[in-house]
Scaffold this motif. Structure first.
Motif, short mmCIF file in Angstrom:
data_model
loop_
_atom_site.label_atom_id
_atom_site.label_comp_id
_atom_site.label_asym_id
_atom_site.label_seq_id
_atom_site.Cartn_x
_atom_site.Cartn_y
_atom_site.Cartn_z
N ALA A 3 0.79 -1.37 0.00
CA ALA A 3 0.02 0.02 0.09
C ALA A 3 0.79 1.24 0.08
O ALA A 3 1.95 1.42 0.48
CB ALA A 3 -1.08 -0.03 1.39
N ALA A 4 0.51 2.30 -0.70
CA ALA A 4 0.93 3.71 -0.71
C ALA A 4 2.60 3.46 -1.09
O ALA A 4 3.54 4.36 -0.80
CB ALA A 4 1.12 4.10 0.89
N THR A 40 -5.95 3.74 -6.15
CA THR A 40 -7.18 4.23 -5.37
C THR A 40 -6.75 5.31 -4.32
O THR A 40 -5.46 5.53 -4.01
CB THR A 40 -7.76 3.10 -4.62
OG1 THR A 40 -8.67 3.30 -3.71
CG2 THR A 40 -6.57 2.27 -3.75
N ILE A 41 -7.87 6.18 -3.91
CA ILE A 41 -7.25 7.00 -2.81
C ILE A 41 -7.58 6.41 -1.35
O ILE A 41 -7.35 7.04 -0.62
CB ILE A 41 -7.94 8.36 -2.91
CG1 ILE A 41 -9.64 8.18 -2.83
CG2 ILE A 41 -7.71 9.32 -4.13
CD1 ILE A 41 -10.43 9.48 -2.79
N PRO A 43 -6.33 2.97 -0.31
CA PRO A 43 -5.68 1.56 -0.44
C PRO A 43 -5.99 0.54 0.70
O PRO A 43 -6.04 -0.47 0.54
CB PRO A 43 -3.96 2.22 -0.25
CG PRO A 43 -4.23 3.55 0.08
CD PRO A 43 -5.35 4.21 -0.21
N ASP A 44 -6.27 0.92 1.94
CA ASP A 44 -6.65 -0.07 2.93
C ASP A 44 -8.23 -0.59 2.64
O ASP A 44 -8.28 -1.61 3.18
CB ASP A 44 -7.07 0.94 4.27
CG ASP A 44 -5.77 1.44 4.97
OD1 ASP A 44 -4.64 0.82 4.39
OD2 ASP A 44 -5.67 2.28 5.91
N HIS A 68 -1.77 1.02 -4.68
CA HIS A 68 -1.07 2.27 -4.71
C HIS A 68 -1.92 3.13 -4.34
O HIS A 68 -3.11 3.40 -4.65
CB HIS A 68 -0.50 2.76 -6.20
CG HIS A 68 0.18 1.47 -6.86
ND1 HIS A 68 1.47 1.36 -6.90
CD2 HIS A 68 -0.44 0.65 -7.81
CE1 HIS A 68 1.80 0.07 -7.31
NE2 HIS A 68 0.94 -0.34 -8.12
N ASP A 69 -1.59 4.36 -3.69
CA ASP A 69 -2.27 5.62 -3.25
C ASP A 69 -2.28 6.56 -4.35
O ASP A 69 -1.10 7.19 -4.56
CB ASP A 69 -1.89 5.94 -2.18
CG ASP A 69 -2.83 6.86 -1.42
OD1 ASP A 69 -3.54 7.64 -2.08
OD2 ASP A 69 -2.57 7.40 -0.23
N ARG A 71 -3.00 9.58 -4.45
CA ARG A 71 -2.58 10.83 -3.79
C ARG A 71 -0.98 11.13 -4.05
O ARG A 71 -0.41 12.20 -3.92
CB ARG A 71 -2.96 11.02 -2.31
CG ARG A 71 -4.44 11.34 -2.31
CD ARG A 71 -4.91 11.89 -1.12
NE ARG A 71 -6.31 11.76 -0.93
CZ ARG A 71 -7.36 12.63 -1.32
NH1 ARG A 71 -6.82 13.51 -2.10
NH2 ARG A 71 -8.63 12.33 -1.08
N ASP A 72 -0.38 9.97 -3.98
CA ASP A 72 1.19 9.93 -4.11
C ASP A 72 1.66 10.70 -5.36
O ASP A 72 2.90 10.93 -5.60
CB ASP A 72 1.73 8.51 -3.98
CG ASP A 72 1.75 7.83 -2.58
OD1 ASP A 72 1.45 8.66 -1.70
OD2 ASP A 72 1.88 6.84 -2.53
N GLU A 191 -13.68 1.01 -5.64
CA GLU A 191 -12.94 -0.08 -4.96
C GLU A 191 -13.74 -1.24 -4.93
O GLU A 191 -13.09 -2.47 -4.94
CB GLU A 191 -12.57 0.53 -3.62
CG GLU A 191 -11.39 1.80 -3.55
CD GLU A 191 -11.96 3.16 -4.10
OE1 GLU A 191 -13.19 3.06 -4.08
OE2 GLU A 191 -11.02 3.89 -4.33
#
Ligand code: JEK
Length: 517
Positions: A3-4, A40-41, A43-44, A68-69, A71-72, A191
């Motif tokens: 994630a992220a 996705t915004i 990830p969790d 992947h997030d 927002r990164d 999601e």
């Protein structure tokens, strides 16, 4: 799952530990893992994939999952991913520039469309999946197709969705883009849809399911029926006894079990998904299938593309002329071959008259039922219009009080016994006088549907002995009656146009038949 992580080649492809030794080994030889990227915004939200099937598959190297997030890839301090819709309106739209940066990196593509096309070629099959309420509907066929890909990238939107140029751009860049919806209802983002699609796709990959038989069995289900109900022990639970309702299931007779299961699957599909019935291919349906379809009111016509819904209803005054015509047309088909055309014509002229049908329509002791198609259909024998009468049945009930019988009621043969009513009262006998079907619909199940309806109507009228006489050499007719629950009850002789014919007599108790599924 990583994630992220904006980078696309992280080593950590699964946060789930491999299963301990002794757990189910992959049954099929697994090829290269299926690479899955989800952007996705939230990830969790995709954490659910660590559990169960997918988590184990990732642990075993069958699936290579990266979350992947989005927002990164945002550029501003607030990591903004949305903006107001052009032209106004409610809600927000996801920015194409942020999605572009993210997808370029995950797909490892240059920003220039032409250069991107070049780099995409020759890399195995890769699909950009965009869940959207406006997409094509994701089905088992879609899952089967996507399970053959090498790399799937899921772009999960939120708000009012992703700026439309994103899908347009990647399509122009030579990427296979699938905009898909998981059904006709509105979610708040992509999601949950991605979770659904990934679960449906991943279990089709070799080795992901412990037991490949389950996938094989589904490919039968893919022949277009809902699955039948399933049961386990205890056999009797809270008064519900499987052995009573489904004796075949406990018989150990595998052919019988398979047949009863398929009958149930057909009945269930008729009740819940008639849209699927229309899509069944006639060449995949055997005689027992056709009988099960017919009991549920669906005919399989010779030469038609798929089953056609039957309308089986009580005859009405307005049917009179059509009924007389149908009776004259169908009667000769069921006659013994030694009868001459003249003998048959004499019988029709004497017994199948407008007056006779008018009497029957007016007589409460006569249950006259007609069948028609629910829509126009083409058969090998010609076109049949919806509503056109294609078959009829007549049940003539003996007067319980010894009064005058309805016209045309034959004397009850000796072999027919009349059981008492379920409440212990006097039983009632009736003759199933006619079941005739237009020659164009022979073998379609229309006769079986009329028979089933005649038995239901007789049960409702309190009949406890429904009997019939049928030409002894007509094995096909006897088989159809037996399938409808009739059993042999002796023989009789019968006069057609002055010639004596030998009939087999068959009977059933509609009160008992009504209790069966
Ligand atoms: C992806 C954002 C939320 C909600 C606009 C749409 C007609 C206008 C977007 N089967 C499925 N249902 N919903 C989704 C899905 C929903 C999504 C996104 C997938 C991204 N949203 C959203 C409303 C609208 N309305 C319905 C009126 C757009 C989905 C799938 N797959």
């Amino acid at each position: 799952m990583s994630a992220a992580a904006p980078s696309v080649a992280p080593a950590a492809s699964g946060s789930v530990a491999p299963l301990p030794a002794g757990s189910v080994a992959p049954a099929a030889p697994a090829g290269a893992p299926l690479r899955l990227d989800v952007i996705t915004i939230f990830p969790d939200y995709l954490r659910a994939l660590d559990l169960s099937l997918i988590g184990r598959a990732a642990g075993e190297g069958l699936i290579d999952l990266h979350v992947h997030d989005l927002r990164d890839w945002a550029r501003d301090r607030h990591r903004t991913v949305d903006d107001t819709p052009l032209g106004g309106g409610a809600g927000m739209v996801m920015k194409p520039d942020v999605w572009g940066e993210a997808l370029d990196e995950v797909l490892a593509l240059p920003a220039d469309a032409a250069a991107a096309r070049e780099s995409a070629a020759g890399r195995g099959r890769r699909v950009l999946v965009v869940p959207t309420p406006a997409g094509r509907v994701f089905t088992q066929r879609t899952a089967e197709d996507l399970a053959r890909a090498d790399h799937l990238v899921f772009a999960c939107g939120r708000y009012e969705g992703i700026d439309a140029r994103v899908a347009e751009h990647y399509r122009a860049a030579g990427i296979e883009v699938a905009e898909l919806s998981i059904g006709d209802y509105v979610l708040s983002g992509g999601e949950a849809a991605a979770l659904v699609m990934i679960e449906a796709i991943a279990r089709l990959r070799p080795g992901v399911l412990g037991n490949p038989d389950s996938v094989v069995e589904e490919s039968h289900g893919a022949s277009g029926l809902l699955e039948q109900e399933v049961y386990t022990r205890p056999v009797a639970w809270r008064g519900l006894d499987v052995s009573r309702a489904w004796p075949a299931l406990l018989s150990g007779d595998h052919a019988r079990v398979a047949r009863q299961r398929r009958d149930r699957a057909i009945a269930r599909t008729i009740a819940r998904r008639p849209d699927m019935i229309e899509l069944l291919r006639p060449d995949t349906l055997d005689a027992a299938d056709r009988a099960a379809l017919a009991r549920g009111g669906w005919a399989v016509l010779d030469g038609a593309a798929g089953p056609v819904e039957l309308v089986v209803r009580p005859a009405a005054e307005a049917d009179l002329a059509d009924l007389v015509d149908l009776a004259a047309r169908t009667f000769p088909d069921a006659c013994p071959p030694f009868l001459t055309a003249e003998q048959i014509a004499r019988h029709v002229a004497a017994h199948l008259t407008p007056g006779r049908f008018a009497d029957w329509l007016a007589d409460p002791r006569v249950v006259l039922t007609v069948a028609a198609l629910g829509r126009d259909a083409t058969t090998r024998g010609g076109r049949v219009a919806s509503g056109e009468l294609i078959g009829y049945s007549a049940v003539l009930i003996e007067p319980g009080d010894g009064g005058a019988p309805p016209p045309g009621l034959d004397p009850r043969p000796d072999g027919v016994t009349v059981p008492a009513a379920p409440d212990g009262g006097a039983g009632l006998a009736a003759e199933l006088s006619k079941v005739y079907v237009d020659a164009r619909l022979r073998g379609s199940g229309t006769a079986a549907a009329l028979l089933a309806q005649a038995v239901r109507a007789a049960a409702a009228a309190g009949v406890t002995a429904l009997w019939l006489g049928t030409y002894g050499a007509n094995r096909r007719a006897q088989r159809a009656y037996r399938r409808a629950g009739f059993a042999g009850a002796g023989s009789r002789t019968y006069d057609v146009g002055g010639r004596i014919c030998h009939d087999v007599v068959m009977a059933l108790n509609p009160q008992e038949a009504a209790g069966e599924h």
